[in-house]
Design a protein around this motif. Structure first.
Motif, mmCIF file in Angstrom:
data_model
loop_
_atom_site.group_PDB
_atom_site.id
_atom_site.type_symbol
_atom_site.label_atom_id
_atom_site.label_comp_id
_atom_site.label_asym_id
_atom_site.label_seq_id
_atom_site.Cartn_x
_atom_site.Cartn_y
_atom_site.Cartn_z
ATOM 1 N N ASP A 1 0.150 19.374 5.026
ATOM 2 C CA ASP A 1 -1.533 18.774 4.156
ATOM 3 C C ASP A 1 -1.776 19.968 3.716
ATOM 4 O OD1 ASP A 1 -2.990 15.984 3.623
ATOM 5 O OD2 ASP A 1 -4.265 17.813 3.080
ATOM 6 N N LYS B 1 -1.770 17.539 10.134
ATOM 7 C CA LYS B 1 -1.051 16.843 9.533
ATOM 8 C C LYS B 1 -0.182 17.083 8.410
ATOM 9 C CE LYS B 1 -2.641 12.781 6.275
ATOM 10 N NZ LYS B 1 -1.873 12.262 6.929
ATOM 11 N N SER C 1 1.609 15.765 4.828
ATOM 12 C CA SER C 1 1.806 15.191 3.175
ATOM 13 C C SER C 1 2.799 14.871 2.506
ATOM 14 C CB SER C 1 0.381 15.085 2.982
ATOM 15 O OG SER C 1 -0.896 14.504 3.614
ATOM 16 N N ILE D 1 -2.495 4.300 -3.211
ATOM 17 C CA ILE D 1 -1.429 3.733 -2.294
ATOM 18 C C ILE D 1 -1.723 2.128 -1.899
ATOM 19 C CG2 ILE D 1 0.421 3.647 -1.417
ATOM 20 C CD1 ILE D 1 1.179 6.024 -1.450
ATOM 21 N N LYS D 2 -1.622 1.267 -2.396
ATOM 22 C CA LYS D 2 -1.910 -0.197 -2.227
ATOM 23 C C LYS D 2 -1.459 -0.410 -0.667
ATOM 24 C CE LYS D 2 -3.327 -2.551 -5.827
ATOM 25 N NZ LYS D 2 -3.342 -3.299 -6.596
ATOM 26 N N LEU D 3 -2.696 -0.824 -0.286
ATOM 27 C CA LEU D 3 -2.310 -1.722 1.400
ATOM 28 C C LEU D 3 -0.833 -2.494 1.317
ATOM 29 C CD1 LEU D 3 -5.788 -1.171 2.925
ATOM 30 C CD2 LEU D 3 -3.186 -0.613 4.445
ATOM 31 N N MET E 1 3.159 -2.593 2.613
ATOM 32 C CA MET E 1 3.746 -3.843 3.001
ATOM 33 C C MET E 1 5.013 -4.120 3.051
ATOM 34 S SD MET E 1 0.441 -5.599 4.190
ATOM 35 C CE MET E 1 1.142 -7.275 3.453
ATOM 36 N N LEU F 1 -9.972 4.046 4.264
ATOM 37 C CA LEU F 1 -9.124 3.118 3.360
ATOM 38 C C LEU F 1 -10.046 2.303 3.105
ATOM 39 C CD1 LEU F 1 -7.508 2.298 6.469
ATOM 40 C CD2 LEU F 1 -7.211 0.585 5.440
ATOM 41 N N SER G 1 -6.621 -1.732 -8.252
ATOM 42 C CA SER G 1 -6.503 -2.175 -9.773
ATOM 43 C C SER G 1 -7.356 -3.304 -10.078
ATOM 44 C CB SER G 1 -5.051 -2.209 -10.056
ATOM 45 O OG SER G 1 -4.530 -2.605 -8.924
ATOM 46 N N GLU H 1 -6.754 10.139 12.048
ATOM 47 C CA GLU H 1 -4.804 9.974 12.185
ATOM 48 C C GLU H 1 -4.284 9.916 13.113
ATOM 49 O OE1 GLU H 1 -3.219 11.051 8.612
ATOM 50 O OE2 GLU H 1 -2.605 9.661 10.021
ATOM 51 N N ASP I 1 -0.339 9.649 15.299
ATOM 52 C CA ASP I 1 0.840 8.406 15.758
ATOM 53 C C ASP I 1 0.518 6.702 15.968
ATOM 54 O OD1 ASP I 1 2.996 10.184 15.353
ATOM 55 O OD2 ASP I 1 3.369 10.262 17.499
ATOM 56 N N ALA J 1 -3.111 0.431 10.450
ATOM 57 C CA ALA J 1 -4.530 -0.180 9.942
ATOM 58 C C ALA J 1 -3.653 -0.827 9.208
ATOM 59 C CB ALA J 1 -4.670 1.373 8.836
ATOM 60 N N VAL J 2 -2.248 -1.170 8.913
ATOM 61 C CA VAL J 2 -1.962 -2.161 7.168
ATOM 62 C C VAL J 2 -1.665 -3.652 8.575
ATOM 63 C CG1 VAL J 2 0.868 -3.119 6.624
ATOM 64 C CG2 VAL J 2 -0.271 -0.289 6.532
ATOM 65 N N PHE K 1 -5.165 -4.659 8.058
ATOM 66 C CA PHE K 1 -5.322 -5.534 6.632
ATOM 67 C C PHE K 1 -4.215 -6.519 6.549
ATOM 68 C CE2 PHE K 1 -3.108 -5.302 2.338
ATOM 69 C CZ PHE K 1 -4.532 -5.184 1.755
ATOM 70 N N GLU K 2 -3.209 -6.874 7.204
ATOM 71 C CA GLU K 2 -2.714 -8.143 6.608
ATOM 72 C C GLU K 2 -3.168 -9.049 7.388
ATOM 73 O OE1 GLU K 2 0.902 -6.825 7.676
ATOM 74 O OE2 GLU K 2 2.127 -8.550 6.664
ATOM 75 N N ASP L 1 -7.474 -7.136 -2.131
ATOM 76 C CA ASP L 1 -6.268 -5.739 -2.179
ATOM 77 C C ASP L 1 -6.985 -4.423 -1.390
ATOM 78 O OD1 ASP L 1 -4.906 -3.892 -3.117
ATOM 79 O OD2 ASP L 1 -5.597 -4.387 -5.527
ATOM 80 N N GLY L 2 -6.013 -3.909 -1.184
ATOM 81 C CA GLY L 2 -7.035 -1.896 -0.119
ATOM 82 C C GLY L 2 -6.341 -1.273 -0.735
ATOM 83 N N VAL L 3 -6.213 -0.207 -0.722
ATOM 84 C CA VAL L 3 -5.957 1.486 -0.466
ATOM 85 C C VAL L 3 -5.485 2.252 0.922
ATOM 86 C CG1 VAL L 3 -5.674 1.624 -3.201
ATOM 87 C CG2 VAL L 3 -7.766 2.828 -1.440
ATOM 88 N N ILE L 4 -5.249 3.354 1.392
ATOM 89 C CA ILE L 4 -5.564 3.765 1.612
ATOM 90 C C ILE L 4 -4.971 5.108 1.340
ATOM 91 C CG2 ILE L 4 -3.019 3.309 2.981
ATOM 92 C CD1 ILE L 4 -3.194 3.161 5.434
ATOM 93 N N GLN M 1 -3.305 8.771 1.368
ATOM 94 C CA GLN M 1 -2.021 9.254 1.739
ATOM 95 C C GLN M 1 -2.222 10.555 2.656
ATOM 96 O OE1 GLN M 1 0.862 7.486 2.071
ATOM 97 N NE2 GLN M 1 -0.806 6.193 1.365
ATOM 98 N N SER M 2 -3.250 11.672 2.289
ATOM 99 C CA SER M 2 -3.658 12.663 2.243
ATOM 100 C C SER M 2 -4.714 12.964 2.491
ATOM 101 C CB SER M 2 -3.595 13.463 1.150
ATOM 102 O OG SER M 2 -3.389 13.600 0.340
ATOM 103 N N LEU N 1 -11.526 9.171 -1.800
ATOM 104 C CA LEU N 1 -11.782 8.029 -1.373
ATOM 105 C C LEU N 1 -13.400 8.144 -0.655
ATOM 106 C CD1 LEU N 1 -8.661 6.356 -0.033
ATOM 107 C CD2 LEU N 1 -9.717 5.960 -2.826
#
Lengths: 247, 459
Positions: A12, A32, A34, A186-188, A192, B220, B268, B281, B283, B289-290, B293-294, B304-307, B309-310, B317
């Motif tokens: 990362d 980390k 990425s 990126i949207k959750l 999925m 998130l 959006s 963070e 393993d 988290a997903v 969220f679900e 809606d939601g974002v997470i 990635q780095s 965020l």
């Protein structure tokens, strides 16, 4: 029009890396990982072109360990249609990567490759150029703007003296620079959905990558910065600068 | 002899200034309600000089305002009544570090971010964190018991303090608790000084407990259409994770931050409220988290939601939350910093919302807060056409009604911003008359002549 977007799993950008004690490389244990930031930008560019109706399919490709699937899934969640994972634990160098990608471009019959200009781990900045050469395609590197129209790509690229605009015939290889775009979050729900997107695993043995490799002799920290010195007055500053022959 | 001359005679020459810029700048905090009216600014380098200054105040009967990074939001460090400002900013050394005790000894003027960086370099962490960490100082953090964005996991500043060196209002020097973890020898004065807002003594040095370095953050941001559901989201994430932060903010606040700082809106499709959640963070964390969220989407709580990635995206965020306070400053907001038990938040909020809508039909109300701690920041924005005085008068009236509401819900009129001048006259909504009388007694004990920060916290 089909776009191929190569991505790489790298340490990362925000991690303070440590050189291994024995100088054999960087310690990646528990660090980390990425998607290479330039590759995120490349995929974002491809997706914007897809949203504009220019590109019909975006295929993301990675060459790496089983864990690199995480990064591939991230880019699928960003919006790519399909993934190809060339699975290997071997360290792959630019010419090998370019050979693998060239083969995949042929198999996929891709019309354009949009890649990050370099990976932030080894900073080679070689793979897109080598790939273009192997394919005998035109290349437009360091793109800060991409327009595709009528079988041609118009690419603005950052050069030392300002901006240069190139027009290349497609198919072509384009490499993305930092200011091309800002990748979306990126949207959750898309994470999925990405779980169900097709992802092909390919064995490394399917590719001819028998080329001479570079050997890393040693890795070391940069020399420590010398401490600064506080001066009490402008006169003292000027004297010190003169002393060093800087003014 | 006038006060600046007295000080200049007793202290090293460059410690005392009466220059106009200094009187102005050191006389204010982040509030813009009270004008700066300091007579002198003293910036000592050593605890002896602090003690000398307080002794002089006792001998000659002038008032002293202890001062740190002046990022306070309640007027606790304001000098608007001819006081001497005693700034600890030059006492900014990290004195000692002990890896075995995992503690650090610092002077009061060390900037919070400086300590955070120092701890990180030592492989540990100073976990008290908030938007003003780049300017606020440890002494101020302790005297206001600063909270912030990691309280849900690490607690308040109080939970970090193992020892203090103070100069009392009487001019005595005290070493409190000796940096010990266990010390059951009667009244623990250390804890009296935490949150005392400079009314009992001047905090000069502190021994602070550090925490293990945290794992990398996974962040998130979820869109939540109804406020009450934010708490459902909190509950369902708590079941799956040890949370390191759970923050929330309203859509109008988010839009202002994105416009002011040219940030992309994360989702959006906008939602009325957002939850910002940080977990470690590791393993499987992203999968968990997903899944959480679900579940929240299935329940209809989250749209809606974002997470992240780095680590870079995690920081991006966080900006949405951290830039809020500074962004709203352009609207001269009246800040209510309140807390109730987390479980009572929905009931309290329903009533608070109705109150705000009824009393502030012309004002925009932006709220955000540390929902995981039951702490809300209700910001009332001043309409441009209103004068500052009109606006303040209207807000003060509503604060009384809010106070009544807090009494009924067992909450606090100041969760983490302290009392200072801004909330002094509302203290009785949280503390009983008997308590306030004991506070006065305590003040008289440590500061019999009332030279330290008079008029703050208690009238």
């Amino acid at each position: 029009m089909k776009a191929l977007v190569p991505i790489k799993r790298v340490v990362d950008y925000n991690v303070r890396i440590r050189v291994k004690g024995d100088g054999t490389g960087v310690d990646l244990n528990g660090v980390k990982m990425s998607v290479n930031p330039f590759d995120e930008i490349a995929n974002e560019a491809a997706l914007k072109l897809k949203e504009a109706g220019v590109i019909s399919e975006v295929v993301v490709v990675t060459i790496g360990t089983a864990k690199a699937e995480d990064q591939l899934r991230s880019e699928l969640a960003r919006g790519a249609d399909r993934g190809i994972h060339v699975v290997t634990d071997e360290e792959i160098q630019p010419l090998q990567a370019a050979r693998i990608l060239a083969e995949l471009v042929k198999r996929e019959n891709a019309d354009v490759v949009i890649a990050g200009k370099q990976a932030i781990d080894d900073d080679n900045n070689q793979t897109p150029q080598m790939l273009a050469t192997l394919l005998d395609w035109p290349q437009a590197t360091f793109a800060s703007d991409i327009k595709i129209d009528g079988g041609k790509a118009t690419v603005q690229r950052e050069i030392d003296a300002g901006a240069e605009t190139l027009e290349v015939d497609l198919p072509a290889v384009i490499s993305a620079d930092l200011r091309l775009n800002e990748p979306r979050f990126i949207k959750l729900p898309d994470i999925m959905k990405a779980k169900r997107k097709p992802l092909d695993k390919v064995e490394l043995s399917e590719f001819d990558i028998d080329v001479p490799k570079l050997e890393v002799v040693s890795t070391s920290n940069p020399p420590a910065r010398e401490p600064g010195r506080m001066v009490k007055s402008v006169e003292e500053l000027v004297a010190a600068l003169k002393d060093k022959g800087l003014v | 002899m006038n006060i600046p001359e007295l000080l200049a005679e007793a202290l090293p020459q460059d410690c005392v200034t009466t220059e106009a810029w200094a009187l102005q700048s050191y006389g204010c905090d982040r509030t813009t309600i009270w004008p700066a009216q300091a007579v002198a600014v003293v910036r000592p380098r050593h605890i002896d000089e602090v003690q000398r200054c307080v002794q002089l105040a006792n001998e000659h009967g002038f008032a002293v305002v202890p001062s740190g990074g002046r990022t306070g939001l309640s007027g606790g460090a304001v000098a608007s009544n001819g006081e001497v400002v005693l700034s600890l900013e030059r006492m900014n050394r990290i004195v000692d570090f002990d890896p075995v005790d995992a503690s650090v000894r610092v002077e009061a003027g060390v900037v919070t971010a400086q300590l955070q960086d120092y701890a990180r370099d030592k492989g540990l962490c100073y976990p008290v964190d908030f938007a003003a960490a780049g300017s606020s100082q440890i002494g101020g953090n302790i005297s206001t018991n600063a909270g912030g964005i990691k309280v849900i996991r690490y607690g308040m500043t109080r939970d970090r303090v193992r020892g203090l060196s103070v100069v009392t209002g009487k001019g005595e020097r005290l070493e409190l608790n000796r940096g010990l973890l266990k010390n059951n020898t009667g009244y623990d004065f250390r804890h009296l000084f935490v949150g005392s807002e400079g009314t009992l003594g001047v905090i000069c040095e502190a021994t602070l407990a550090l925490a293990p370095a945290p794992a990398d953050p996974l962040v998130l941001v979820l869109g939540v259409p109804r406020f009450a559901d934010v708490l459902e989201v909190l509950a369902s994430f708590r079941q799956r994770f040890s949370l390191s932060a759970f923050e929330s903010f309203s859509d109008n606040g988010l839009r202002k931050v994105c416009a002011a700082h040219r940030l992309a809106t994360p989702l959006s499709t906008p939602a009325a409220y957002y939850a910002l959640i940080e977990v470690d963070e590791c393993d499987g964390a992203a999968e968990q988290a997903v899944a959480a969220f679900e579940y929240c989407v299935d329940q209809g709580w989250v749209s809606d939601g974002v997470i992240s990635q780095s680590l870079g995206q995690a920081a991006e965020l966080w900006k949405l939350r951290e830039y809020l306070s500074e962004t709203l400053a352009a609207w001269t907001p009246y800040k209510n910093d309140i807390s109730v038990a987390v479980s009572r938040l929905p009931a309290f909020l329903a009533e608070a919302d109705a109150l705000m809508a009824a009393r502030y039909p012309d004002c925009e109300v932006v709220w955000y807060g540390h929902i995981g701690d039951g702490n809300l920041h209700l910001n009332i924005l001043k309409p441009e056409r209103w004068s500052k005085d009109d606006f303040l008068a209207r807000c003060s009236a509503v604060t009384d009604e809010l106070g009544d509401l807090l009494v009924r819900h067992g909450g606090s009129i100041s969760a983490e911003h302290g009392v200072g001048l801004l909330k002094r006259d509302y203290l009785h909504y949280t503390r009983s008359p008997a308590e306030i009388e004991l506070m006065r007694g305590m003040k008289a004990l440590f500061d019999p002549r009332g030279v330290l920060n008079p008029g703050k916290l208690i009238a």
